[in-house]
Motif scaffolding. Sequence first.
Motif, PDB file in Angstrom:
ATOM      1  N   LEU A 211       0.829  -1.206   0.000  1.00 25.12           N
ATOM      2  CA  LEU A 211       0.000   0.000   0.000  1.00 25.12           C
ATOM      3  C   LEU A 211       0.864   1.256   0.000  1.00 25.12           C
ATOM      4  CD1 LEU A 211      -2.905  -0.921   2.454  1.00 25.12           C
ATOM      5  CD2 LEU A 211      -2.898  -0.979  -0.038  1.00 25.12           C
ATOM      6  N   SER A 212       1.949   1.228   0.750  1.00 28.40           N
ATOM      7  CA  SER A 212       2.859   2.381   0.755  1.00 28.40           C
ATOM      8  C   SER A 212       3.467   2.603  -0.625  1.00 28.40           C
ATOM      9  CB  SER A 212       3.967   2.167   1.787  1.00 28.40           C
ATOM     10  OG  SER A 212       3.428   2.025   3.092  1.00 28.40           O
ATOM     11  N   LEU A 213       3.791   1.505  -1.311  1.00 28.47           N
ATOM     12  CA  LEU A 213       4.363   1.610  -2.653  1.00 28.47           C
ATOM     13  C   LEU A 213       3.353   2.174  -3.645  1.00 28.47           C
ATOM     14  CD1 LEU A 213       6.954   0.916  -4.267  1.00 28.47           C
ATOM     15  CD2 LEU A 213       5.927  -1.316  -4.751  1.00 28.47           C
ATOM     16  N   SER A 214       2.078   1.889  -3.436  1.00 24.84           N
ATOM     17  CA  SER A 214       1.056   2.355  -4.372  1.00 24.84           C
ATOM     18  C   SER A 214       0.810   3.856  -4.288  1.00 24.84           C
ATOM     19  CB  SER A 214      -0.257   1.611  -4.113  1.00 24.84           C
ATOM     20  OG  SER A 214      -0.845   2.029  -2.891  1.00 24.84           O
ATOM     21  N   VAL A 224      -9.418   0.361   0.264  1.00 22.65           N
ATOM     22  CA  VAL A 224      -8.912  -0.916  -0.227  1.00 22.65           C
ATOM     23  C   VAL A 224      -9.693  -2.043   0.435  1.00 22.65           C
ATOM     24  CG1 VAL A 224      -6.941  -2.499  -0.197  1.00 22.65           C
ATOM     25  CG2 VAL A 224      -6.598  -0.106  -0.790  1.00 22.65           C
ATOM     26  N   PHE A 225     -10.162  -2.991  -0.363  1.00 26.65           N
ATOM     27  CA  PHE A 225     -10.878  -4.151   0.141  1.00 26.65           C
ATOM     28  C   PHE A 225      -9.906  -5.319   0.257  1.00 26.65           C
ATOM     29  CE2 PHE A 225     -13.829  -1.497  -2.207  1.00 26.65           C
ATOM     30  CZ  PHE A 225     -14.887  -1.368  -1.329  1.00 26.65           C
ATOM     31  N   VAL A 235      -1.446  -3.283   8.605  1.00 27.82           N
ATOM     32  CA  VAL A 235      -1.885  -2.864   7.278  1.00 27.82           C
ATOM     33  C   VAL A 235      -2.714  -1.589   7.372  1.00 27.82           C
ATOM     34  CG1 VAL A 235      -3.110  -3.575   5.194  1.00 27.82           C
ATOM     35  CG2 VAL A 235      -1.894  -5.282   6.554  1.00 27.82           C
ATOM     36  N   ALA A 236      -3.642  -1.546   8.314  1.00 28.07           N
ATOM     37  CA  ALA A 236      -4.528  -0.383   8.428  1.00 28.07           C
ATOM     38  C   ALA A 236      -3.751   0.885   8.760  1.00 28.07           C
ATOM     39  CB  ALA A 236      -5.594  -0.646   9.484  1.00 28.07           C
ATOM     40  N   ALA A 242      -8.173   3.817   3.722  1.00 25.23           N
ATOM     41  CA  ALA A 242      -9.111   3.074   4.568  1.00 25.23           C
ATOM     42  C   ALA A 242      -9.142   1.618   4.132  1.00 25.23           C
ATOM     43  CB  ALA A 242     -10.504   3.685   4.466  1.00 25.23           C
ATOM     44  N   LEU A 243      -8.966   0.718   5.082  1.00 21.98           N
ATOM     45  CA  LEU A 243      -8.952  -0.716   4.805  1.00 21.98           C
ATOM     46  C   LEU A 243     -10.292  -1.319   5.222  1.00 21.98           C
ATOM     47  CD1 LEU A 243      -7.177  -3.167   3.898  1.00 21.98           C
ATOM     48  CD2 LEU A 243      -6.651  -3.495   6.324  1.00 21.98           C
ATOM     49  N   GLU A 244     -10.964  -1.995   4.297  1.00 25.85           N
ATOM     50  CA  GLU A 244     -12.246  -2.642   4.577  1.00 25.85           C
ATOM     51  C   GLU A 244     -12.088  -4.147   4.418  1.00 25.85           C
ATOM     52  OE1 GLU A 244     -16.793  -2.832   2.777  1.00 25.85           O
ATOM     53  OE2 GLU A 244     -15.680  -0.940   2.731  1.00 25.85           O
ATOM     54  N   ILE A 245     -12.305  -4.882   5.502  1.00 30.68           N
ATOM     55  CA  ILE A 245     -12.182  -6.333   5.481  1.00 30.68           C
ATOM     56  C   ILE A 245     -13.513  -6.945   5.034  1.00 30.68           C
ATOM     57  CG2 ILE A 245     -11.628  -8.381   6.819  1.00 30.68           C
ATOM     58  CD1 ILE A 245      -9.290  -6.465   6.448  1.00 30.68           C
ATOM     59  N   VAL A 246     -13.455  -7.715   3.959  1.00 28.80           N
ATOM     60  CA  VAL A 246     -14.641  -8.410   3.451  1.00 28.80           C
ATOM     61  C   VAL A 246     -14.622  -9.815   4.035  1.00 28.80           C
ATOM     62  CG1 VAL A 246     -15.887  -9.180   1.397  1.00 28.80           C
ATOM     63  CG2 VAL A 246     -14.553  -7.057   1.340  1.00 28.80           C
ATOM     64  N   ARG A 247     -15.501 -10.058   4.987  1.00 28.55           N
ATOM     65  CA  ARG A 247     -15.545 -11.352   5.678  1.00 28.55           C
ATOM     66  C   ARG A 247     -16.642 -12.230   5.096  1.00 28.55           C
ATOM     67  NH1 ARG A 247     -12.374 -10.863  10.235  1.00 28.55           N
ATOM     68  NH2 ARG A 247     -11.934  -8.710  10.906  1.00 28.55           N
TER      69      ARG A 247
END
Length: 308
Positions: A211-214, A224-225, A235-236, A242-247
């Motif tokens: 994510l830092s590289l992006s 980001v999902f 990571v967050a 904003a990091l969204e975890i898809v469970r």
Amino acid sequence: MSKFSPHLGSCQRQFSKKVESLAPTRDSKGFLDQLGFAMWTPTTRQKHSRTVTRYQTDLTDTEWRVIAPHLPKPCATGRPREWPMREIVNGIFYVMRAGCPWRLVPSDLPPWGTIYRWFAAWRDDGRFERINHALVMADRERVGRDASPSAAIIDSQSVKTTEAGGPRGYDAGKKVNGRKRHALVDTDGRGLVIEPHPASVQDRDGGGPLLSLSRRSFPFIERVFADAGYAGERVAGATSVALEIVRKAPDQIGFAVQPRRWVVERFFAWIGRNRRLAKDFEATIASARAFLYAASVMLLVRRLAGSA
């Protein structure tokens, strides 16, 4: 008495029963649609057909016009080029798609040493990454979207390595001794940032640096999902994204397609058509990264040319 053959296994009999329950009396197209099979029509066949005179990896005239502006121009001084740049790209795409060693390049392509020299030069100066970045923006604008995405999906894929050596590790979750490919794709499945590293690096450790590289090439990504493997502060808290975890659903049993997450899995399937990427044959991380971006470039070149 059962109407199914006694030679069928239990799984085959269950599938046959399911097919019979779904099968309509006359509408074969509707039946195939229920099973999830895509129908080839004259229109789709014409859209995806590629007229080439030699190998299926050779660039068509339209594809060449897409990628040519991003390749190095001839120098004004020095010895003239013996081989056209189009043939060099054809050679790189051939090795990637066929999965053959450099020394087994067919004789009607440029010498393997010439092709590899250009590949190594573009690998070291990051040209594959720059071409991919430019084509991603062009393809997004083609479909009426902003050049830079605001949302993305992240995931990883673990693959085995060979005796070529180089950095590797053991992924205890996937039971794979090799390397892990971390990919960040947009919501349509275009490869944005791809980074290989030893498979022993867990997702929560490799996601933050990706994510830092992006942020340098795609600074407008806001969300980001990801799957549950990326949950946690590492990571967050790596970036402002904003990091969204898809469970998965609490009552889920077996496999089920998860929203958003399937897009990056489809990207891995697309680049997996190249046999050079069936395993990680490269001795260096740099070469592995270059081939991953080259596979993404091939996808985008054909997509842009097909819509021209």
